[in-house]
Design an enzyme around this catalytic site. Structure first.
Site, PDB file in Angstrom:
ATOM      1  N   LYS A  47     -23.051  99.176  35.659  1.00 59.29           N
ATOM      2  CA  LYS A  47     -21.993  99.934  36.348  1.00 59.29           C
ATOM      3  C   LYS A  47     -20.709  99.968  35.503  1.00 59.29           C
ATOM      4  CE  LYS A  47     -22.022  97.164  39.941  1.00 59.29           C
ATOM      5  NZ  LYS A  47     -23.052  96.223  39.468  1.00 59.29           N
TER       6      LYS A  47
ATOM      7  N   ARG B 159     -19.801  97.296  48.850  1.00 58.83           N
ATOM      8  CA  ARG B 159     -20.950  96.426  48.608  1.00 58.83           C
ATOM      9  C   ARG B 159     -21.730  96.121  49.861  1.00 58.83           C
ATOM     10  NH1 ARG B 159     -19.375  94.136  43.517  1.00 58.83           N
ATOM     11  NH2 ARG B 159     -21.077  92.875  42.733  1.00 58.83           N
TER      12      ARG B 159
ATOM     13  N   ARG C  45     -19.684  84.984  31.388  1.00 60.54           N
ATOM     14  CA  ARG C  45     -19.032  84.843  32.680  1.00 60.54           C
ATOM     15  C   ARG C  45     -19.619  83.649  33.429  1.00 60.54           C
ATOM     16  NH1 ARG C  45     -19.112  90.858  35.246  1.00 60.54           N
ATOM     17  NH2 ARG C  45     -19.839  89.673  37.037  1.00 60.54           N
TER      18      ARG C  45
HETATM   19  P1  AP5 Z   1     -22.504  95.853  32.854  1.00 56.07           P
HETATM   20  O1  AP5 Z   1     -22.062  97.261  32.616  1.00 56.07           O
HETATM   21  O2  AP5 Z   1     -21.531  94.754  32.614  1.00 56.07           O
HETATM   22  O3  AP5 Z   1     -23.162  95.723  34.303  1.00 56.07           O
HETATM   23  P2  AP5 Z   1     -22.499  95.728  35.748  1.00 56.07           P
HETATM   24  O4  AP5 Z   1     -23.394  96.509  36.648  1.00 56.07           O
HETATM   25  O5  AP5 Z   1     -21.059  96.147  35.672  1.00 56.07           O
HETATM   26  O6  AP5 Z   1     -22.657  94.187  36.054  1.00 56.07           O
HETATM   27  P3  AP5 Z   1     -21.744  93.137  36.842  1.00 56.07           P
HETATM   28  O7  AP5 Z   1     -22.456  91.816  36.703  1.00 56.07           O
HETATM   29  O8  AP5 Z   1     -20.320  93.205  36.392  1.00 56.07           O
HETATM   30  O9  AP5 Z   1     -21.887  93.659  38.285  1.00 56.07           O
HETATM   31  P4  AP5 Z   1     -21.630  92.864  39.581  1.00 56.07           P
HETATM   32  O10 AP5 Z   1     -21.632  93.952  40.587  1.00 56.07           O
HETATM   33  O11 AP5 Z   1     -22.498  91.726  39.866  1.00 56.07           O
HETATM   34  O12 AP5 Z   1     -20.239  92.155  39.264  1.00 56.07           O
HETATM   35  P5  AP5 Z   1     -18.734  92.505  39.661  1.00 56.07           P
HETATM   36  O13 AP5 Z   1     -17.916  92.216  38.485  1.00 56.07           O
HETATM   37  O14 AP5 Z   1     -18.629  93.818  40.341  1.00 56.07           O
HETATM   38  O15 AP5 Z   1     -23.823  95.640  31.964  1.00 56.07           O
HETATM   39  C1  AP5 Z   1     -24.432  94.366  31.897  1.00 56.07           C
HETATM   40  C2  AP5 Z   1     -24.847  94.086  30.431  1.00 56.07           C
HETATM   41  O16 AP5 Z   1     -25.885  95.011  30.068  1.00 56.07           O
HETATM   42  C3  AP5 Z   1     -23.716  94.272  29.413  1.00 56.07           C
HETATM   43  O17 AP5 Z   1     -23.842  93.294  28.425  1.00 56.07           O
HETATM   44  C4  AP5 Z   1     -23.966  95.683  28.833  1.00 56.07           C
HETATM   45  O18 AP5 Z   1     -23.525  95.776  27.491  1.00 56.07           O
HETATM   46  C5  AP5 Z   1     -25.482  95.803  28.939  1.00 56.07           C
HETATM   47  N1  AP5 Z   1     -25.937  97.159  29.258  1.00 56.07           N
HETATM   48  C6  AP5 Z   1     -25.371  98.039  30.141  1.00 56.07           C
HETATM   49  N2  AP5 Z   1     -26.091  99.180  30.204  1.00 56.07           N
HETATM   50  C7  AP5 Z   1     -27.137  99.009  29.350  1.00 56.07           C
HETATM   51  C8  AP5 Z   1     -28.255  99.835  28.983  1.00 56.07           C
HETATM   52  N3  AP5 Z   1     -28.430 101.056  29.507  1.00 56.07           N
HETATM   53  N4  AP5 Z   1     -29.151  99.335  28.104  1.00 56.07           N
HETATM   54  C9  AP5 Z   1     -28.991  98.081  27.561  1.00 56.07           C
HETATM   55  N5  AP5 Z   1     -27.951  97.260  27.873  1.00 56.07           N
HETATM   56  C10 AP5 Z   1     -27.035  97.724  28.759  1.00 56.07           C
HETATM   57  O19 AP5 Z   1     -18.493  91.414  40.798  1.00 56.07           O
HETATM   58  C11 AP5 Z   1     -18.436  90.033  40.498  1.00 56.07           C
HETATM   59  C12 AP5 Z   1     -18.238  89.259  41.784  1.00 56.07           C
HETATM   60  O20 AP5 Z   1     -16.995  89.662  42.407  1.00 56.07           O
HETATM   61  C13 AP5 Z   1     -19.288  89.481  42.880  1.00 56.07           C
HETATM   62  O21 AP5 Z   1     -20.422  88.649  42.717  1.00 56.07           O
HETATM   63  C14 AP5 Z   1     -18.497  89.107  44.134  1.00 56.07           C
HETATM   64  O22 AP5 Z   1     -18.365  87.702  44.258  1.00 56.07           O
HETATM   65  C15 AP5 Z   1     -17.116  89.669  43.831  1.00 56.07           C
HETATM   66  N6  AP5 Z   1     -16.976  91.058  44.301  1.00 56.07           N
HETATM   67  C16 AP5 Z   1     -16.818  92.154  43.534  1.00 56.07           C
HETATM   68  N7  AP5 Z   1     -16.730  93.258  44.311  1.00 56.07           N
HETATM   69  C17 AP5 Z   1     -16.819  92.832  45.590  1.00 56.07           C
HETATM   70  C18 AP5 Z   1     -16.807  93.504  46.850  1.00 56.07           C
HETATM   71  N8  AP5 Z   1     -16.697  94.844  46.921  1.00 56.07           N
HETATM   72  N9  AP5 Z   1     -16.928  92.760  47.971  1.00 56.07           N
HETATM   73  C19 AP5 Z   1     -17.033  91.414  47.898  1.00 56.07           C
HETATM   74  N10 AP5 Z   1     -17.073  90.707  46.741  1.00 56.07           N
HETATM   75  C20 AP5 Z   1     -16.958  91.420  45.600  1.00 56.07           C
END
Ligand code: AP5
Length: 221
Positions: free
Chosen positions: A13, A88, A160
């Site tokens: 994402k 989410r 992370r």
């Molecule tokens: P990346 O683009 O970083 O993936 P992502 O989907 O953004 O992954 P996240 O782990 O950041 O998502 P998440 O939803 O768990 O975490 P968030 O920060 O929102 O890609 C991942 C890796 O793959 C990278 O190394 C990239 O280079 C590689 N890659 C990407 N595309 C590729 C491809 N096509 N091919 C090969 N490699 C590729 O949330 C973190 C925490 O915050 C949550 O767990 C929760 O505790 C809290 N939180 C956030 N939002 C909320 C909410 N709305 N409500 C409640 N808690 C929340």
């Protein structure tokens, strides 16, 4: 342009959000990035969110919604935005609809980046991130040109805290439970677009752009 990106942890994402926002010049709102920045600055919000994030649980809706309301009320988001990692759960999706409805607005599209779990683990295990400027890399799929340092600001890259395997398993369990109602909700509103995420970054971006081009008759800059 008012769009949301849905997808499992590590689905890509953040990677796609950056490409879309840079290309179409729209603001990127990542709740995960916002929480991480609050934690780094040791604010009250950061202190409240920290234990949830580090253990892979969702931050409570009251905290998340008050942060989102404050953001979306800002002038710079009035013309459009891309939400990454929000909503989410169904409650957040309905609250977002109410919030936009207050200004007679609505979401245009919800993209679901759909990636099989075995690929998720590879992506998360290889992810490295810069705690100074927020840039994100992958040791194999998107390595930093500066090795184990950030190519933007030179800071040492780290993993992370919530990317440890046992925490990723919990994050995935929560995701699988909470996202389905959101997906169903956007399907019922006829704004859901599922994008095959088991592909290279460019191909996924191309498919999202094709959909956006059809929707808005625009093309990336
Ligand atoms: P990346 O683009 O970083 O993936 P992502 O989907 O953004 O992954 P996240 O782990 O950041 O998502 P998440 O939803 O768990 O975490 P968030 O920060 O929102 O890609 C991942 C890796 O793959 C990278 O190394 C990239 O280079 C590689 N890659 C990407 N595309 C590729 C491809 N096509 N091919 C090969 N490699 C590729 O949330 C973190 C925490 O915050 C949550 O767990 C929760 O505790 C809290 N939180 C956030 N939002 C909320 C909410 N709305 N409500 C409640 N808690 C929340």
């Amino acid at each position: 342009m008012k769009i949301v990106l849905l997808g499992a942890p590590g689905a890509g994402k953040g990677t796609q959000a950056k490409l879309i926002c840079d290309s179409f010049n729209i603001p990127h709102i990542s709740t995960g990035d916002m929480f991480r920045s609050q934690i780094k600055e040791n604010t009250l919000l950061g202190i409240q969110a920290k234990e949830y994030i580090q253990s892979g649980r969702l931050v409570p809706d009251t905290i998340t919604m008050s942060m989102i309301k404050e953001i979306l009320n800002q002038e710079k988001y009035s013309d459009g935005f891309l939400l990454d990692g929000f909503p989410r759960n169904l409650y957040q999706a309905k609250q977002l609809e109410l919030l936009l409805g207050e200004n007679k607005e609505c979401l245009d599209k919800a993209f679901l980046i759909d990636v099989p779990e075995n690929i998720i683990f590879d992506r998360i295990a290889g992810r490295r991130f810069c705690n100074k400027c927020g840039a994100s890399y992958h040791v194999k799929f998107n390595p930093s040109k500066a090795g184990d340092k950030c190519e933007v600001c030179g800071e040492a890259l780290i993993q992370r805290d919530d990317d440890l395997e046992r925490i990723v398993l919990d994050r995935l369990k929560i995701y699988n439970k909470t996202v389905q109602p959101v997906v169903g909700y956007y399907k019922d509103h006829s704004i859901l677009e599922t994008i095959q995420g088991n592909a290279g970054t460019d191909e996924i971006f191309y498919n999202i752009c094709s959909c956006l081009a059809e929707l808005y008759s625009i093309h990336p800059a």
